[in-house]
Design a protein around this motif. Structure first.
Motif, PDB file in Angstrom:
ATOM      1  N   GLY A  25       9.016  44.802   1.914  1.00 44.38           N
ATOM      2  CA  GLY A  25       8.238  44.015   0.960  1.00 44.38           C
ATOM      3  C   GLY A  25       9.082  43.105   0.093  1.00 44.38           C
ATOM      4  O   GLY A  25       8.553  42.195  -0.565  1.00 44.38           O
ATOM      5  N   ALA A  26      10.389  43.324   0.095  1.00 45.36           N
ATOM      6  CA  ALA A  26      11.279  42.557  -0.782  1.00 45.36           C
ATOM      7  C   ALA A  26      11.993  41.419  -0.060  1.00 45.36           C
ATOM      8  O   ALA A  26      12.732  40.656  -0.690  1.00 45.36           O
ATOM      9  N   VAL A  27      11.798  41.301   1.258  1.00 40.23           N
ATOM     10  CA  VAL A  27      12.540  40.305   2.032  1.00 40.23           C
ATOM     11  C   VAL A  27      11.580  39.467   2.881  1.00 40.23           C
ATOM     12  O   VAL A  27      10.414  39.828   3.081  1.00 40.23           O
ATOM     13  N   ASP A  28      12.090  38.346   3.395  1.00 39.18           N
ATOM     14  CA  ASP A  28      11.279  37.453   4.222  1.00 39.18           C
ATOM     15  C   ASP A  28      11.510  37.651   5.708  1.00 39.18           C
ATOM     16  O   ASP A  28      10.643  37.333   6.529  1.00 39.18           O
ATOM     17  N   VAL A  29      12.685  38.125   6.075  1.00 34.62           N
ATOM     18  CA  VAL A  29      13.033  38.368   7.470  1.00 34.62           C
ATOM     19  C   VAL A  29      14.107  39.445   7.487  1.00 34.62           C
ATOM     20  O   VAL A  29      14.885  39.569   6.535  1.00 34.62           O
ATOM     21  N   VAL A  30      14.141  40.237   8.546  1.00 33.02           N
ATOM     22  CA  VAL A  30      15.105  41.339   8.647  1.00 33.02           C
ATOM     23  C   VAL A  30      15.929  41.162   9.923  1.00 33.02           C
ATOM     24  O   VAL A  30      15.410  40.735  10.964  1.00 33.02           O
ATOM     25  N   THR A  31      17.210  41.504   9.816  1.00 29.20           N
ATOM     26  CA  THR A  31      18.072  41.583  10.985  1.00 29.20           C
ATOM     27  C   THR A  31      18.941  42.823  10.833  1.00 29.20           C
ATOM     28  O   THR A  31      18.737  43.615   9.908  1.00 29.20           O
ATOM     29  N   PHE A  32      19.910  43.016  11.728  1.00 24.59           N
ATOM     30  CA  PHE A  32      20.775  44.191  11.617  1.00 24.59           C
ATOM     31  C   PHE A  32      22.207  43.812  11.962  1.00 24.59           C
ATOM     32  O   PHE A  32      22.460  42.869  12.710  1.00 24.59           O
ATOM     33  N   GLU A  33      23.138  44.543  11.366  1.00 25.44           N
ATOM     34  CA  GLU A  33      24.563  44.242  11.565  1.00 25.44           C
ATOM     35  C   GLU A  33      25.230  45.213  12.531  1.00 25.44           C
ATOM     36  O   GLU A  33      26.406  45.054  12.834  1.00 25.44           O
ATOM     37  N   PHE A  34      24.537  46.220  12.971  1.00 26.89           N
ATOM     38  CA  PHE A  34      25.041  47.102  14.024  1.00 26.89           C
ATOM     39  C   PHE A  34      23.847  47.721  14.728  1.00 26.89           C
ATOM     40  O   PHE A  34      22.726  47.710  14.208  1.00 26.89           O
ATOM     41  N   GLU A  35      24.090  48.214  15.960  1.00 26.17           N
ATOM     42  CA  GLU A  35      22.945  48.601  16.787  1.00 26.17           C
ATOM     43  C   GLU A  35      22.647  50.092  16.803  1.00 26.17           C
ATOM     44  O   GLU A  35      21.669  50.499  17.435  1.00 26.17           O
ATOM     45  N   ASN A  36      23.441  50.901  16.114  1.00 27.67           N
ATOM     46  CA  ASN A  36      23.166  52.342  16.113  1.00 27.67           C
ATOM     47  C   ASN A  36      22.176  52.711  15.006  1.00 27.67           C
ATOM     48  O   ASN A  36      22.455  53.494  14.105  1.00 27.67           O
ATOM     49  N   ILE A  37      21.021  52.116  15.102  1.00 27.53           N
ATOM     50  CA  ILE A  37      19.930  52.329  14.157  1.00 27.53           C
ATOM     51  C   ILE A  37      18.764  52.917  14.935  1.00 27.53           C
ATOM     52  O   ILE A  37      18.455  52.454  16.042  1.00 27.53           O
ATOM     53  N   PRO A  38      18.098  53.937  14.423  1.00 27.62           N
ATOM     54  CA  PRO A  38      16.965  54.513  15.155  1.00 27.62           C
ATOM     55  C   PRO A  38      15.904  53.468  15.498  1.00 27.62           C
ATOM     56  O   PRO A  38      15.552  52.636  14.654  1.00 27.62           O
ATOM     57  N   LEU A  39      15.413  53.511  16.732  1.00 30.98           N
ATOM     58  CA  LEU A  39      14.382  52.558  17.125  1.00 30.98           C
ATOM     59  C   LEU A  39      13.141  52.672  16.245  1.00 30.98           C
ATOM     60  O   LEU A  39      12.473  51.675  15.957  1.00 30.98           O
ATOM     61  N   ALA A  40      12.833  53.885  15.807  1.00 33.26           N
ATOM     62  CA  ALA A  40      11.660  54.071  14.945  1.00 33.26           C
ATOM     63  C   ALA A  40      11.796  53.269  13.654  1.00 33.26           C
ATOM     64  O   ALA A  40      10.797  52.779  13.105  1.00 33.26           O
ATOM     65  N   THR A  41      13.019  53.108  13.172  1.00 34.40           N
ATOM     66  CA  THR A  41      13.267  52.346  11.943  1.00 34.40           C
ATOM     67  C   THR A  41      12.893  50.883  12.142  1.00 34.40           C
ATOM     68  O   THR A  41      12.157  50.296  11.331  1.00 34.40           O
ATOM     69  N   VAL A  42      13.386  50.283  13.216  1.00 35.46           N
ATOM     70  CA  VAL A  42      13.106  48.861  13.423  1.00 35.46           C
ATOM     71  C   VAL A  42      11.664  48.634  13.862  1.00 35.46           C
ATOM     72  O   VAL A  42      11.078  47.588  13.569  1.00 35.46           O
ATOM     73  N   GLU A  43      11.067  49.602  14.546  1.00 39.76           N
ATOM     74  CA  GLU A  43       9.658  49.471  14.912  1.00 39.76           C
ATOM     75  C   GLU A  43       8.783  49.446  13.665  1.00 39.76           C
ATOM     76  O   GLU A  43       7.829  48.654  13.577  1.00 39.76           O
ATOM     77  N   LEU A  44       9.096  50.299  12.694  1.00 37.68           N
ATOM     78  CA  LEU A  44       8.341  50.287  11.435  1.00 37.68           C
ATOM     79  C   LEU A  44       8.511  48.953  10.726  1.00 37.68           C
ATOM     80  O   LEU A  44       7.530  48.320  10.303  1.00 37.68           O
ATOM     81  N   LEU A  45       9.754  48.494  10.608  1.00 37.27           N
ATOM     82  CA  LEU A  45      10.001  47.231   9.914  1.00 37.27           C
ATOM     83  C   LEU A  45       9.353  46.059  10.638  1.00 37.27           C
ATOM     84  O   LEU A  45       8.788  45.154  10.012  1.00 37.27           O
ATOM     85  N   GLU A  46       9.396  46.075  11.965  1.00 36.21           N
ATOM     86  CA  GLU A  46       8.842  44.974  12.743  1.00 36.21           C
ATOM     87  C   GLU A  46       7.326  44.867  12.557  1.00 36.21           C
ATOM     88  O   GLU A  46       6.754  43.788  12.722  1.00 36.21           O
ATOM     89  N   SER A  47       6.691  45.963  12.201  1.00 36.90           N
ATOM     90  CA  SER A  47       5.248  45.935  11.955  1.00 36.90           C
ATOM     91  C   SER A  47       4.920  45.360  10.577  1.00 36.90           C
ATOM     92  O   SER A  47       3.757  45.042  10.298  1.00 36.90           O
TER      93      SER A  47
END
Length: 364
Positions: free
Chosen positions: A71-93
């Motif tokens: 809610g605090a940002v306009d777009v999200v990216t990541f700086e490394f790939e060892n992040i749980p898929l569930a985390t990015v799936e939630l954010l992508e929604s």
């Protein structure tokens, strides 16, 4: 899935999952373009936090914190790939996320990564899956020795990798790999007799435009990148083929962002993909000082929907990582006016930890 409606205007906020040195350098590049950055990660005094407009210290599975972050940002990216898929799936929604979960899913898992390369006709070393000890035995028999057993997930800087020889103890190798991996899944790869390890970084914008950086040679010490030599000493034909492979992979994944492709060049001129990273890469740090557009600015441009910048190389370069106590040489490094020193703001060094880097510019 949400997406940006046109380029992100100056003053907008870019959320970065992960708060290490790659996030730090991305945040610095974003600030030059007029953006604010919000870093998210579990560490309090992390490199990216020190230079970001805002940061959240929370676990990657904290749904409430992730929702506030979105809610605090306009777009999200990541700086490394060892992040749980569930985390990015939630954010992508909840908020535009670039690159998306499909890209992350491929690149964070060695088996999926190799299978994807094979599916789009990109050459790699010969490999087999190993989900248990019996499958490991079969894989080693088919691949032959020597070969390398790698964890399918969470492997970097040599972690989760075991070399297997003809006299190797497969049970011990499996235990060593499984002790590192999050799941009991591995990949057995043939050993490649290579002339050189190289990498190519490609950026792809939301409009499909692409820009590649020149192939560079990577030299490792104890499985950790030690030096990057720019450009790699390759024939034009091999260099062009390496760049074409990187562009092909980015296109086939429908990537929006940055992709680093690590490759082997064999003695007979073959180019084999080893690994991919869908974010800025250690082997691209030289571009900060030696290119019109650094990999970090290019990363932010792609994620924010801006036109991509020129990847023209202004000079040749050698980038040297400062690992562990090597960072204590910072005073000596600065006595040479030709050195460009970058320190990451990490409080304590330990063997093999990336504390900074120094780039030496070479006039052509």
């Amino acid at each position: 899935m949400a997406d940006l409606d046109g380029p992100l205007a100056p003053g907008g906020s870019v959320g970065i999952l992960g708060n290490g040195q790659l996030g730090r350098m991305a945040a610095l590049a974003a600030a030059r373009l007029g953006y604010r950055c919000h870093a998210y990660g579990p560490e309090e005094n992390a490199p990216a936090n020190q230079v970001s407009d805002a940061f959240t210290v929370a676990a990657y599975d904290d749904a409430e914190a992730l929702t506030r972050f979105a809610g605090a940002v306009d777009v999200v990216t990541f700086e490394f790939e060892n992040i749980p898929l569930a985390t990015v799936e939630l954010l992508e929604s909840l908020v535009p996320l670039r690159p998306g979960t499909n890209v992350l899913s491929i690149c964070q898992h060695r088996l999926r990564e190799k299978d994807f390369c094979r599916s789009v006709s990109v050459p790699t070393a010969d490999y087999r899956p190993a989900h248990d000890l019996a499958e490991l035995r079969q894989a080693v028999e088919e691949i032959g020795t020597p070969c390398i057993l790698k964890s399918a997930e969470l492997g970097y800087d040599g972690k989760g990798q075991v070399r297997i020889t003809a006299a190797g103890d497969l049970e011990a190798a499996w235990s060593a790999m499984r002790g590192h991996a999050a799941e009991a899944a591995g990949i057995v790869e043939a050993v490649v007799e290579f002339r050189m390890e190289i990498s190519v970084i490609v950026a792809r914008g939301s409009d499909g435009a692409m820009r590649t950086y020149v192939p560079v040679e990577n030299r490792h010490r104890n499985h950790i990148l030690d030096e990057t030599i720019v450009p790699a000493n390759l024939s034009q034909e091999v260099a062009d083929r390496a760049e074409a492979i990187a562009r092909h992979l980015a296109q086939e994944m429908n990537l929006v962002g940055l992709l680093a492709v690590e490759m082997f060049v064999t003695h007979d001129g073959k180019v084999l993909v080893n690994e991919m990273a869908p974010r800025p890469h250690n082997s691209g740090h030289w571009s900060i000082d030696a290119c019109i557009t650094s990999q970090f600015e290019q990363f932010i441009r792609a994620v924010a929907g801006l036109p991509l910048g020129s990847t023209e190389r202004l000079c040749d370069a050698v980038m040297k990582n400062l690992l562990g106590e090597e960072v204590e040489d910072w005073r000596k490094i600065l006595t040479d006016p030709g050195n460009k020193l970058h320190l990451y703001g990490k409080a304590a060094h330990r063997p093999g930890r990336k504390m900074g880097h120094v780039t030496r510019l070479i006039r052509r």
